[in-house]
Design a protein around this motif. Structure first.
Motif, PDB file in Angstrom:
ATOM      1  N   ASP A 205      -3.085   8.446  -7.340  1.00 41.12           N
ATOM      2  CA  ASP A 205      -4.150   7.830  -6.562  1.00 41.12           C
ATOM      3  C   ASP A 205      -5.466   8.607  -6.604  1.00 41.12           C
ATOM      4  O   ASP A 205      -6.523   8.063  -6.938  1.00 41.12           O
ATOM      5  CB  ASP A 205      -3.646   7.717  -5.111  1.00 41.12           C
ATOM      6  CG  ASP A 205      -4.687   7.169  -4.180  1.00 41.12           C
ATOM      7  OD1 ASP A 205      -5.106   6.022  -4.391  1.00 41.12           O
ATOM      8  OD2 ASP A 205      -5.109   7.891  -3.255  1.00 41.12           O
TER       9      ASP A 205
ATOM     10  N   TRP B 242      -1.740  -1.219  -4.549  1.00 41.25           N
ATOM     11  CA  TRP B 242      -2.806  -0.300  -4.958  1.00 41.25           C
ATOM     12  C   TRP B 242      -4.002  -1.087  -5.505  1.00 41.25           C
ATOM     13  O   TRP B 242      -5.157  -0.783  -5.189  1.00 41.25           O
ATOM     14  CB  TRP B 242      -2.286   0.704  -5.997  1.00 41.25           C
ATOM     15  CG  TRP B 242      -3.214   1.876  -6.154  1.00 41.25           C
ATOM     16  CD1 TRP B 242      -3.162   3.056  -5.473  1.00 41.25           C
ATOM     17  CD2 TRP B 242      -4.358   1.970  -7.022  1.00 41.25           C
ATOM     18  NE1 TRP B 242      -4.189   3.876  -5.845  1.00 41.25           N
ATOM     19  CE2 TRP B 242      -4.947   3.244  -6.794  1.00 41.25           C
ATOM     20  CE3 TRP B 242      -4.955   1.120  -7.955  1.00 41.25           C
ATOM     21  CZ2 TRP B 242      -6.093   3.681  -7.477  1.00 41.25           C
ATOM     22  CZ3 TRP B 242      -6.101   1.547  -8.624  1.00 41.25           C
ATOM     23  CH2 TRP B 242      -6.657   2.812  -8.389  1.00 41.25           C
TER      24      TRP B 242
ATOM     25  N   SER C  40       1.483   5.629  -7.780  1.00 39.07           N
ATOM     26  CA  SER C  40       1.236   4.205  -7.573  1.00 39.07           C
ATOM     27  C   SER C  40       0.280   3.633  -8.616  1.00 39.07           C
ATOM     28  O   SER C  40       0.047   2.435  -8.648  1.00 39.07           O
ATOM     29  CB  SER C  40       0.676   3.969  -6.168  1.00 39.07           C
ATOM     30  OG  SER C  40      -0.356   4.884  -5.905  1.00 39.07           O
TER      31      SER C  40
ATOM     32  N   ALA D  96      -0.897  -0.503 -12.106  1.00 40.82           N
ATOM     33  CA  ALA D  96      -0.718  -0.099 -10.713  1.00 40.82           C
ATOM     34  C   ALA D  96       0.086  -1.131  -9.950  1.00 40.82           C
ATOM     35  O   ALA D  96       0.219  -2.290 -10.387  1.00 40.82           O
ATOM     36  CB  ALA D  96      -2.084   0.081 -10.055  1.00 40.82           C
TER      37      ALA D  96
END
Lengths: 247, 247
Positions: free
Chosen positions: B29, B51, B86, B47
Motif C-alpha cells: 500500500d 484497494w 493488497s 489490486a
C-alpha cells in the motif's frame, strides 16, 4: 543429533521458548566465532565435523559447552535464518541488567523499534560509538530474535540492555534526553552537549508524544531532498556520531 | 487474473525478466501510493477491489495503466515479499541515466553493495540529503530488486542511477572523491569540503584498493567501542550528513 536435541534448538527460534529456557541462538560461522571469543556462557555448539575441527582452539575456551556434531541437513532443520549454516550456538542469556544512570556516558532509549534488522544495526552502531547502555521499551522487537543477533554482529555481547516502559524511564531519568523528531531543533545549532540519553522511536510513528514532551531537547536532522524520513538505524547513527562528538 | 497475467507478474520477481521486459514491481500500500503520486510510467495495477475503490483518485492519475482486479490469494502468488499485500504495481524502468559530472551537487559511488536492504536504505538516505546522482558498480545488487524498491520508500523515483565500473568512473571523474575506509583521516579533521563524490564499498570487504588509491580523500568515522565496523548504510548516512554540511 537426537530428536530431542533438534526439537530443543528448533524451539529457540521462537520467543516463547527463548524466554522459557533463558537461552538464544547464534547462527553462522562469523557470529559463532565472535561469541566463542567472548566470555558468554555457551550451552551447546551444534556444528558440522569440519567446522568443529577447524575451530578447535576457540571451542576449547568454552569447556561448559556441550558439543553436538551435526550433519548439514540437520542444521538446515534447526536454523532460523534462510541461508545454510555450518554452526549454531545455544547461548545462555546474560543476567538482566538493571538500568542505572550511567555517569559520564551516553545511553540510548529505544521506543517500539519493530524491525529486527534495524534493532541489530542500532546495537552495532551504539557499540561502535562506545554507547554501552541501551534501554528498550517492552514493545520493541526482542533483542534475542535470531535476525537481531545476526545484524548486531557480536555487538550484542558488549552492550547492557535493560527493558523499561516510557513512564518508568522518565520517572527514573535525571539527565538530558535528546529526542529524534521530524520537526525539532536543527542539530547544527546544538552546542556539544553534556552526557544524556538519545531517544529513537518507531519506524513509522516515531517517538510517543509522552516521551517527546518530556525530553529536554527535540532534535531534527535537516534534509534537503524528497524522502519523508530517514531509516531509524541511519538516523541513530547520525545522532550518535554527532552527540558523542565523533564527527 | 488470467494465468498469463499471473505468470507475467511472477516473472518480474526475477532479475532476468525485469531486464527482458524493462519493468519492475512495486509492492504494498505505502509504496504503491508513493509511485502513483509520481510521474512514473505505470504499466499495471493489480489490486484487490477494496484497494482499487479506496485509491481511485491516485489511480486516475495514471490512465496509461492497465487495472487488474485480483483476489487476495492471487496477490499472494505474485508477491516477491513475505508479507501479504493488497496491491502490486508493474512499473516501466526509467530511461538509462548517462552519468555526467553534476555541477554544484554531490554524487555517490557504490561499489559492490550486496544487501538489498542496505541498497534501498542508501538510496533513501541520499534522497534525504538531496544527493540525486548515484553511480553503482555493475556488481551491486540490482536497484529494481523488490527488496531494494521496498527499502527505498519511494526515493528510487527521485534519484538518477547510473552504472559504471571503477576504471570507467575514475577515467571520467574530475572531482574530489571521498572514500570511506576503516583506516583513514579522522573526519573531524576535515574542513567543509567542495562538492565531490562519496564512495562506499562492499559490506564485508569495503572499497577496492584501486578506488581507495585513486581517491583524493580517505575518510574514517572514529569509533570508541568494540564493533569492528559500522553497517554500510549507517556509515553512508553519517558521511552524507557530514559532507553535505547537514550536521
Amino acid at each position: 543429533m537426537t530428536k530431542a536435541q533438534i526439537k530443543f534448538i528448533q524451539s529457540l527460534t521462537r520467543q516463547k521458548y527463548r524466554k522459557e529456557y533463558n537461552a538464544y541462538l547464534v547462527e553462522g560461522d562469523k557470529n559463532a566465532k565472535e561469541w566463542l571469543l567472548s566470555e558468554g556462557h555457551i550451552l551447546q555448539i551444534a556444528a558440522t565435523g569440519a567446522w568443529l575441527a577447524e575451530n578447535d582452539s576457540v571451542i576449547k575456551r568454552h569447556p561448559e559447552a556441550e558439543i553436538i556434531e551435526t550433519l548439514p541437513f540437520e542444521l538446515e532443520k534447526i536454523t532460523a535464518l534462510q541461508t545454510a549454516q555450518s554452526v549454531v550456538l545455544v547461548v545462555q542469556k546474560p543476567a538482566a541488567f538493571a538500568f542505572q544512570q550511567p555517569v559520564g556516558q551516553w545511553a540510548l532509549y529505544l521506543e517500539k523499534i519493530q524491525d529486527p534488522g534495524n534493532m541489530g544495526t542500532i546495537i552495532r552502531t551504539a557499540d561502535w560509538f562506545g554507547i554501552r547502555h541501551i534501554i528498550c521499551s517492552p514493545d520493541c522487537v526482542e533483542v534475542y530474535n535470531p535476525k537481531v543477533v545476526q545484524a548486531s554482529m557480536g555487538s550484542l555481547l558488549r552492550v547492557n540492555i535493560a527493558e523499561m516502559d516510557v513512564p518508568s524511564f522518565l520517572a527514573k531519568n535525571q539527565r538530558p534526553v535528546y529526542a529524534a523528531v521530524l520537526e525539532g531543533q536543527d542539530i547544527r545549532r546544538l552546542q556539544q552537549p553534556e552526557y544524556g540519553t538519545i531517544a529513537m522511536g518507531n519506524e513509522s510513528k516515531g517517538l510517543s508524544p509522552e516521551l517527546v514532551n518530556a525530553a529536554t531537547h527535540q532534535l531534527m536532522i535537516p534534509g534537503f531532498g524528497g524522502a519523508e524520513s530517514l531509516n531509524v538505524a541511519v538516523a541513530t547513527g547520525i545522532l550518535c556520531a554527532k552527540l558523542t562528538g565523533s564527527i
